[in-house]
Each structure stands twice: as C-alpha cells, then as structure tokens.
Design an enzyme around this catalytic site. Sequence first.
Site, PDB file in Angstrom:
ATOM      1  CG  HIS A 153      -2.007   1.032   1.096  1.00  0.00           C
ATOM      2  ND1 HIS A 153      -1.779   2.364   1.371  1.00  0.00           N
ATOM      3  CD2 HIS A 153      -3.295   0.942   0.692  1.00  0.00           C
ATOM      4  CE1 HIS A 153      -2.899   3.038   1.138  1.00  0.00           C
ATOM      5  NE2 HIS A 153      -3.829   2.198   0.726  1.00  0.00           N
TER       6      HIS A 153
ATOM      7  CD  GLU B 105      -5.417   1.728  -3.123  1.00  0.00           C
ATOM      8  OE1 GLU B 105      -6.601   1.891  -2.821  1.00  0.00           O
ATOM      9  OE2 GLU B 105      -4.509   1.645  -2.292  1.00  0.00           O
TER      10      GLU B 105
END
Length: 234
Positions: free
Chosen positions: A88, A157
């Site tokens: 992430h 993302e």
Amino acid sequence: MILCANFKANKTRQETRAYMAVVESFVSANAIEDTIMVFPPFTALEHISRNVLIGVQNGYPAANGAFTGEITLEQLEEFEIKTILIGHSERRHILGETQEQIAAKFRFFAQQGFAIVYCVGEPLEVREYGYDVLMEYINAQFVGIDLNYPDLIVAYEPVWAIGTGLTASNREIEEVHNALRQTISAPLLYGGSVKVDNAGDIMALANVDGVLVGSASLSANDFCTMIAQATELQ
Ligand code: 13P
C-alpha cells in the site's frame, strides 16, 4: 466483482463489530456472490467465522520472533487470517517500506498461501511525466513479485487520488488497467477516492474487477450501497 474496505488506522473494536454486523447481514440478506473483504486494524480482529473475508493491512514476514512492534504469522493464524494487503502506498511512502522489503513480505505470505491484495500506484509528479514514465514507475513496483501467484489480486491506487477526493478519470483508470492486463491475469482493482457516487461507473470499466475503498468504506451503509452497485452490474 471484488470490493475491499480498507479501514487504515480508523475504528475501534466496538465500532468494527457494529460495522461487521451491518455488512454481514446485508451480504446474507441479499445473497451477495461478489467477494467482499474488510481490512480492519489489528486491534479489531476477532476469532469468529464470517461471511465476509477479513484481512490485515500489514504483517511481518516471519513466523514469530524479535520484531518489536510487528505482527507475525503466529498472531495472524490465531485469528485464522489468510488475507493481507501488501505494498500500500501509505506503507511505501509514510512508513518507508522499500520494494525489497515489500517483495520479501510478498514471498513469505505467498508461501503461507495467503490471498494477497498487492497495491501499486504513482505519485502526481510521476504522472506528469507522461505514460511511459508512469508505466515504468508502476512496473518497478512489481520487481520481485510473482504475477502468476494464484491468490493474487492487484490494486491500482494512484497516490494523488488517495484520500484527496480526486479520483482518476475513467480514461486514466482504463489506460493503466489495460496496460496491466497485458501481463497480469489476476483481478485488477482500482482504489483512490472511490465513493458511492463513482463506484458503479468505475466498476463498469473494462479490466476493472473491483474496488479498494478507504474513507468511503468507513460508512457501513455506503459500503453496502457500493456492493449493491456491483451486483447490478452482473
Ligand atoms: P481513499 O478511498 O480514502 O482515497 O483511500 C483509498 C485507499 O488507499 C484504499 O486502500
């Protein structure tokens, strides 16, 4: 479709319990067949079976040991956790995880048979250099990652779209997802300011197999609305 709620460092154990009660009853009442995953903070893990997959936002690549402040396999097994987020952007950019550390984590949890939601994405300054630099940056985030791992899910993302309210345009999402699809057969999720207003459109795009939602997933009702939108697409 695959819909994931990443709580990040939000919600207490009590709040997570209340949230899960809403989402679980929605999933069973509507006989939802999409894959629903929730990534709560470690302190909210519970040892009960659920009709929604529970994953963790991080884990240290070891069975146990002298790793102060970390959570290892032994603690995750206690809660029967078999799903993890790796790579992430907040762990890359705020916590300073290197690609080497991320790849080591990937190898370890793949060996343990975890489902891995593997995140990639570029900061704004990279995107401004254009498509070639953008894809070069994203491809570098796959170094050391086995793209043929059977329990892999990839999440694109863009860093500039995370928590900013700025969503990538449908064209920008499709451009990256189409490029990723050339070499990756795993499901491809989009994440970055996904909310009730745009989730349906994003999930309808070619080569988008689901969404990874941060802030808007914190409302159980909103998350359920997005699940309903996915169901309508079928
Ligand atoms: P937001 O939905 O808050 O932009 O966060 C996206 C994200 O980082 C999910 O992992």
